[in-house]
Write a protein that holds these residues in place. Structure first.
Motif, short mmCIF file in Angstrom:
data_model
loop_
_atom_site.label_atom_id
_atom_site.label_comp_id
_atom_site.label_asym_id
_atom_site.label_seq_id
_atom_site.Cartn_x
_atom_site.Cartn_y
_atom_site.Cartn_z
N GLY A 97 0.65 -1.10 -0.02
CA GLY A 97 -0.17 0.02 -0.16
C GLY A 97 0.74 1.27 -0.13
O GLY A 97 0.72 2.22 -0.68
N LEU A 98 1.93 1.43 0.63
CA LEU A 98 2.75 2.40 0.80
C LEU A 98 3.66 2.55 -0.50
O LEU A 98 3.86 3.76 -0.86
N GLN A 99 3.84 1.68 -1.40
CA GLN A 99 4.55 1.58 -2.39
C GLN A 99 3.54 1.73 -3.82
O GLN A 99 4.06 1.85 -4.82
N MET A 100 2.27 1.88 -3.55
CA MET A 100 1.21 2.00 -4.52
C MET A 100 1.47 3.35 -5.26
O MET A 100 1.71 4.32 -4.86
N ASN A 101 1.51 2.92 -6.47
CA ASN A 101 1.81 4.26 -7.44
C ASN A 101 0.26 5.04 -7.63
O ASN A 101 -0.67 4.55 -7.56
N LEU A 102 0.37 6.49 -7.29
CA LEU A 102 -0.79 7.17 -7.07
C LEU A 102 -1.57 7.12 -8.60
O LEU A 102 -2.82 7.04 -8.57
N GLY A 103 -1.04 7.14 -9.72
CA GLY A 103 -1.70 7.50 -10.82
C GLY A 103 -2.61 6.13 -11.16
O GLY A 103 -3.58 6.04 -11.73
N SER A 104 -1.73 4.95 -10.95
CA SER A 104 -2.34 3.80 -11.17
C SER A 104 -3.56 3.42 -9.90
O SER A 104 -4.53 3.15 -10.42
N LEU A 105 -3.36 3.76 -8.99
CA LEU A 105 -4.53 3.65 -7.97
C LEU A 105 -5.51 4.54 -8.21
O LEU A 105 -6.58 4.12 -8.19
N LEU A 106 -5.26 5.87 -8.70
CA LEU A 106 -6.53 6.67 -9.11
C LEU A 106 -7.48 5.97 -10.46
O LEU A 106 -8.46 5.99 -10.22
N ARG A 107 -6.61 5.48 -11.27
CA ARG A 107 -7.35 4.71 -12.43
C ARG A 107 -8.04 3.73 -12.05
O ARG A 107 -9.27 3.52 -12.50
N THR A 108 -7.58 2.94 -10.92
CA THR A 108 -8.32 1.81 -10.39
C THR A 108 -9.75 2.32 -9.71
O THR A 108 -10.50 1.69 -9.76
N LEU A 109 -9.39 3.44 -8.75
CA LEU A 109 -10.80 3.68 -8.07
C LEU A 109 -11.61 4.63 -8.71
O LEU A 109 -12.87 4.41 -8.33
N ASP A 110 -11.03 5.31 -9.71
CA ASP A 110 -12.10 6.11 -10.45
C ASP A 110 -12.61 5.39 -11.62
O ASP A 110 -11.84 5.54 -12.59
N TRP A 111 -13.57 4.78 -11.37
CA TRP A 111 -14.34 3.85 -12.52
C TRP A 111 -14.95 4.49 -13.75
O TRP A 111 -15.25 4.07 -14.50
N ARG A 112 -15.26 5.69 -13.42
CA ARG A 112 -15.90 6.58 -14.38
C ARG A 112 -15.05 6.63 -15.97
O ARG A 112 -14.02 6.71 -15.97
N GLU A 113 -16.13 6.26 -16.90
CA GLU A 113 -15.11 6.24 -18.10
C GLU A 113 -14.90 7.51 -18.65
O GLU A 113 -13.87 7.91 -19.49
N ASP A 114 -15.90 8.58 -18.44
CA ASP A 114 -15.72 9.84 -19.16
C ASP A 114 -15.41 10.92 -18.07
O ASP A 114 -16.17 10.74 -16.77
N VAL A 115 -14.93 12.24 -18.14
CA VAL A 115 -15.10 13.29 -17.15
C VAL A 115 -16.32 14.00 -17.06
O VAL A 115 -17.01 14.35 -15.94
N VAL A 116 -16.93 14.04 -18.14
CA VAL A 116 -18.44 14.29 -18.19
C VAL A 116 -19.46 13.51 -18.44
O VAL A 116 -18.91 12.38 -19.25
N ASP A 117 -20.64 13.73 -18.05
CA ASP A 117 -21.65 12.59 -18.53
C ASP A 117 -22.24 13.06 -19.51
O ASP A 117 -23.62 13.95 -19.32
N CYS A 118 -21.95 12.88 -20.96
CA CYS A 118 -22.83 12.94 -21.88
C CYS A 118 -23.94 12.30 -22.34
O CYS A 118 -24.75 12.68 -23.07
N THR A 119 -23.94 11.08 -21.75
CA THR A 119 -25.33 10.25 -22.03
C THR A 119 -25.66 9.69 -20.71
O THR A 119 -25.21 9.85 -19.41
N THR A 120 -27.19 9.57 -20.48
CA THR A 120 -27.80 9.28 -19.38
C THR A 120 -28.62 7.97 -19.47
O THR A 120 -28.36 7.27 -20.68
N HIS A 121 -29.38 7.67 -18.75
CA HIS A 121 -30.15 6.24 -18.99
C HIS A 121 -31.53 6.68 -19.92
O HIS A 121 -32.02 5.78 -20.40
N ASP A 122 -31.74 7.93 -20.25
CA ASP A 122 -32.73 8.48 -20.90
C ASP A 122 -32.16 8.80 -22.15
O ASP A 122 -31.81 10.02 -21.90
N ALA A 123 -32.33 8.42 -23.21
CA ALA A 123 -31.77 9.11 -24.52
C ALA A 123 -32.29 10.49 -24.72
O ALA A 123 -31.58 11.28 -25.68
N ALA A 124 -33.40 10.74 -24.31
CA ALA A 124 -34.12 12.07 -24.38
C ALA A 124 -33.09 13.11 -23.71
O ALA A 124 -33.29 14.25 -24.12
N HIS A 125 -32.53 12.72 -22.77
CA HIS A 125 -31.48 13.83 -21.96
C HIS A 125 -30.24 13.54 -22.18
O HIS A 125 -29.32 14.35 -22.00
N ASP A 126 -29.72 12.77 -23.36
CA ASP A 126 -28.42 12.87 -23.62
C ASP A 126 -28.01 14.26 -24.15
O ASP A 126 -28.77 14.86 -24.97
#
Length: 152
Positions: free
Chosen positions: A70-99
């Motif tokens: 844990g002490l030797q974990m690379n912060l960049g890799s750790l953030l990539r693992t923890l932040d599962w969001r594909e995109d920075v912004v939410d361009c699509t929703t569960h309702d296509a009318a609001h995309d």
């Protein structure tokens, strides 16, 4: 770039436990130290334990302590693992009318993805130990009396 609240809780948890070196804290103690609800810290501790960053002991005398991995974990890799969001912004929703109507050919989405990747890459040369050792703020936290790992 904004990290998710969950990622922030995971990072704070690692920093607090990293400041202690050897020793363990309960999830409740961690929550109190970092001013985050107990149930959020519980989820973070479980995931970090699964990643090998923490050693977690359950039960009345249980707690969590940071591992050498844990002490030797690379912060960049750790953030990539923890932040599962594909995109920075939410361009699509569960309702296509609001995309977003520009979602099909928007160049901003790709630029934001590249910026996120550059942000993570800038953290690839840092470990958890690097940010813990360089953080005088950790020494000011009101740490409870610590019991060494593995003792009851």
């Amino acid at each position: 770039m904004r990290l998710s609240a969950y990622t922030d809780v995971c990072l704070r948890t690692l920093m607090v436990l990293g400041a202690h070196g050897v020793g363990q804290l309960t999830t409740r103690q961690i929550a109190e130290l970092i001013h985050v609800p107990y149930n959020h810290v519980t989820k973070a501790v479980a995931e970090l334990g699964g990643l090998g960053a923490l050693e977690v002991t359950r039960g009345r005398h249980g707690g969590a302590s940071i591992t050498e991995q844990g002490l030797q974990m690379n912060l960049g890799s750790l953030l990539r693992t923890l932040d599962w969001r594909e995109d920075v912004v939410d361009c699509t929703t569960h309702d296509a009318a609001h995309d977003c109507p520009m979602v099909g050919g928007c160049r901003l989405r790709g630029a934001l993805r590249q910026a996120r990747d550059a942000f993570y890459a800038s953290l690839d040369n840092l470990t958890v130990a690097d940010v813990v050792s360089a953080s005088p703020a950790l020494t000011r936290l009101p740490f409870p009396q610590i019991r060494p790992s593995g003792t009851r």
